[in-house]
Design an enzyme around this catalytic site. Sequence first.
Site, PDB file in Angstrom:
ATOM      1  NE  ARG A 198      35.887  21.738  38.071  1.00 27.55           N
ATOM      2  CZ  ARG A 198      34.647  22.082  37.746  1.00 27.55           C
ATOM      3  NH1 ARG A 198      34.414  22.676  36.595  1.00 27.55           N
ATOM      4  NH2 ARG A 198      33.651  21.806  38.552  1.00 27.55           N
ATOM      5  CD  GLU A 242      38.492  22.512  32.974  1.00 28.61           C
ATOM      6  OE1 GLU A 242      38.291  23.737  33.010  1.00 28.61           O
ATOM      7  OE2 GLU A 242      37.702  21.679  33.446  1.00 28.61           O
ATOM      8  NE  ARG A 267      34.596  34.943  30.768  1.00 20.50           N
ATOM      9  CZ  ARG A 267      33.441  35.314  30.217  1.00 20.50           C
ATOM     10  NH1 ARG A 267      32.617  34.405  29.759  1.00 20.50           N
ATOM     11  NH2 ARG A 267      33.123  36.578  30.130  1.00 20.50           N
ATOM     12  CG  HIS A 268      38.159  29.242  32.623  1.00 15.86           C
ATOM     13  ND1 HIS A 268      37.787  29.932  31.507  1.00 15.86           N
ATOM     14  CD2 HIS A 268      37.224  28.273  32.806  1.00 15.86           C
ATOM     15  CE1 HIS A 268      36.663  29.414  31.029  1.00 15.86           C
ATOM     16  NE2 HIS A 268      36.292  28.406  31.797  1.00 15.86           N
ATOM     17  CD  GLU A 285      28.665  27.628  33.615  1.00 10.72           C
ATOM     18  OE1 GLU A 285      28.893  27.301  32.438  1.00 10.72           O
ATOM     19  OE2 GLU A 285      28.885  26.888  34.586  1.00 10.72           O
ATOM     20  CB  SER A 292      26.393  24.300  36.419  1.00  7.54           C
ATOM     21  OG  SER A 292      26.869  24.946  35.277  1.00  7.54           O
ATOM     22  NE  ARG A 298      33.961  31.521  35.730  1.00  7.69           N
ATOM     23  CZ  ARG A 298      33.666  30.616  34.810  1.00  7.69           C
ATOM     24  NH1 ARG A 298      32.396  30.354  34.513  1.00  7.69           N
ATOM     25  NH2 ARG A 298      34.624  29.968  34.181  1.00  7.69           N
TER      26      ARG A 298
HETATM   27  P1  ATP Z   1      32.888  26.911  32.257  1.00 10.12           P
HETATM   28  O1  ATP Z   1      32.049  26.224  31.207  1.00 10.12           O
HETATM   29  O2  ATP Z   1      32.620  28.376  32.370  1.00 10.12           O
HETATM   30  O3  ATP Z   1      34.351  26.585  32.124  1.00 10.12           O
HETATM   31  P2  ATP Z   1      31.964  24.757  33.895  1.00 10.12           P
HETATM   32  O4  ATP Z   1      30.611  24.561  33.321  1.00 10.12           O
HETATM   33  O5  ATP Z   1      33.058  23.843  33.502  1.00 10.12           O
HETATM   34  O6  ATP Z   1      32.428  26.278  33.672  1.00 10.12           O
HETATM   35  P3  ATP Z   1      30.947  23.798  36.390  1.00 10.12           P
HETATM   36  O7  ATP Z   1      31.569  22.452  36.421  1.00 10.12           O
HETATM   37  O8  ATP Z   1      29.545  23.920  35.963  1.00 10.12           O
HETATM   38  O9  ATP Z   1      31.864  24.752  35.487  1.00 10.12           O
HETATM   39  O10 ATP Z   1      31.206  24.495  37.833  1.00 10.12           O
HETATM   40  C1  ATP Z   1      30.233  25.278  38.500  1.00 10.12           C
HETATM   41  C2  ATP Z   1      30.688  26.726  38.620  1.00 10.12           C
HETATM   42  O11 ATP Z   1      31.991  26.796  39.184  1.00 10.12           O
HETATM   43  C3  ATP Z   1      30.812  27.448  37.291  1.00 10.12           C
HETATM   44  O12 ATP Z   1      29.556  27.936  36.875  1.00 10.12           O
HETATM   45  C4  ATP Z   1      31.789  28.558  37.635  1.00 10.12           C
HETATM   46  O13 ATP Z   1      31.161  29.620  38.305  1.00 10.12           O
HETATM   47  C5  ATP Z   1      32.718  27.874  38.604  1.00 10.12           C
HETATM   48  N1  ATP Z   1      33.884  27.342  37.891  1.00 10.12           N
HETATM   49  C6  ATP Z   1      34.059  26.109  37.399  1.00 10.12           C
HETATM   50  N2  ATP Z   1      35.255  25.960  36.811  1.00 10.12           N
HETATM   51  C7  ATP Z   1      35.873  27.140  36.957  1.00 10.12           C
HETATM   52  C8  ATP Z   1      37.172  27.630  36.582  1.00 10.12           C
HETATM   53  N3  ATP Z   1      38.053  26.848  35.969  1.00 10.12           N
HETATM   54  N4  ATP Z   1      37.476  28.898  36.917  1.00 10.12           N
HETATM   55  C9  ATP Z   1      36.595  29.687  37.561  1.00 10.12           C
HETATM   56  N5  ATP Z   1      35.378  29.289  37.943  1.00 10.12           N
HETATM   57  C10 ATP Z   1      35.006  28.040  37.645  1.00 10.12           C
HETATM   58 MG    MG Z   2      28.743  24.651  34.189  1.00  9.55          MG
END
Ligand code: ATP
Ligand code: MG
Length: 439
Positions: free
Chosen positions: A221, A223, A229-230, A362, A365, A413
Amino acid sequence: MELDHLGDWRRTHLSKEITAELAGAEVILMGWVGDIRDMGGLKFFVLHDIGGSIQITAPRAKVSEKVLEKIDALTAESSVAVRGKVVAMEQAPRGVEVVPDDIKILNLAATPLPLDPSGRIRADLDTRLDARVLDLRRPRQQAIFKIRHKVLQMVREFLISKNFMEVNTPKIVATATESGAALFPVSYFEREAFLSQSPQLYKEVLTACFDRVFEIGPIFRAEEHDTTRHLNEVMSIDIEAAFATQDDVMDTLEELIILVFRRVREECGEELKTLKHDLVEPKSPFPRITYDEALKMLDDAGVKVSWGEDLPTPAERKLGELISDAYFIVDWPLKIKPFYIQLREDKPDLCYAFDLMYKDLELASGGTRIHREELLVKQLKQKGLNPEHFESHLKNYRLGMVPHGGWGLGLDRLIMVLTGIENIREAVIFPRDRRRLTP
Ligand code: ATP
Ligand code: MG
């Protein structure tokens, strides 16, 4: 001092296996040097290896001059092999010690070290991550990664027992799958490609081949987060099941989470103790609150979120205070979930998507996915995506695609929650964030 070769020496025991019952036995130990002390008539050092440590004691009167010279040359964290006799000794830390006949210095560690390996001088996380190999020799860090190792095993066993097949999908891809998340471009010969944000589209079409699939692999990702937590490279546990809806895969997820908490409590007691973490199994069944209910609870607590907005961090914090355990949020607005999520026919503003939360974090998903091409094309367009870019995916929907559902669970996480650590970087051996690309 000249370094020694391993030669024909082989380890006979790990330090944790040395007990007073072995008194008199000759053993060979291999590991790293901890504290070194010279008491005049006695020289000591601690040898630590995976899972433990033992005191090596050299009384001047009982060991050779060569052994004493070797001990004098040692520096903390040097790698060594020790051949010696086990001696029961009440004053020793574990009631037992080893008196060396011979020592091999395999490598001398530099002084000063970038990190105090005893942990007496506290180092900040960046310093620790820069000297990660030293950091990972310490009991606390070893506990985290032993738990992580066990959890991976548990997850595999559980999913295999539920007839999921483990697959590996490409990590170099041509298109985005999660419209919100940014992509890392890579140069792919004469074209541009990207690092995969999610195995989403591949795992979906594989339900039409293998019925139930799972993958444990990295997602990338791009971002620019700077949170605890990211990360920019994450390990994701992904499942997808044919002939299933969100309720089916939520049940699977809840069963997995309960099992992992229970087994970590049962099987990783030592590690949890090292981490001083009192792990409590979440109450089952997990509450399933709707997005609207979540907004209402937040509103009552004075946190405003406008309908159709994703839950910002302060809202997640507040929800975590209100429901201090595991829970699902369901019935999300369609417009904030990805294009492949099935809308609710009875309430077309909403969709069959869910998030699994643990307190304010979170973890996963998921949802019911679309399995008919015309609807998928419609939702792609609604999200402003060009269906032509998805042709290689869409054509599978003309080949007997099946109703399906699944989820993606962030392993890093999950490890944070299981170990009680507060920064996701500690759950990853070599984390990747906005500023960190090494080691
Ligand atoms: P958040 O809103 O917390 O940034 P997200 O909704 O963008 O997460 P999803 O695309 O739903 O993330 O990815 C599924 C799962 O993968 C998330 O629930 C999380 O546990 C993990 N995840 C996703 N992006 C990240 C990140 N940048 N760092 C750590 N864990 C992540
Ligand atoms: Mg999500």
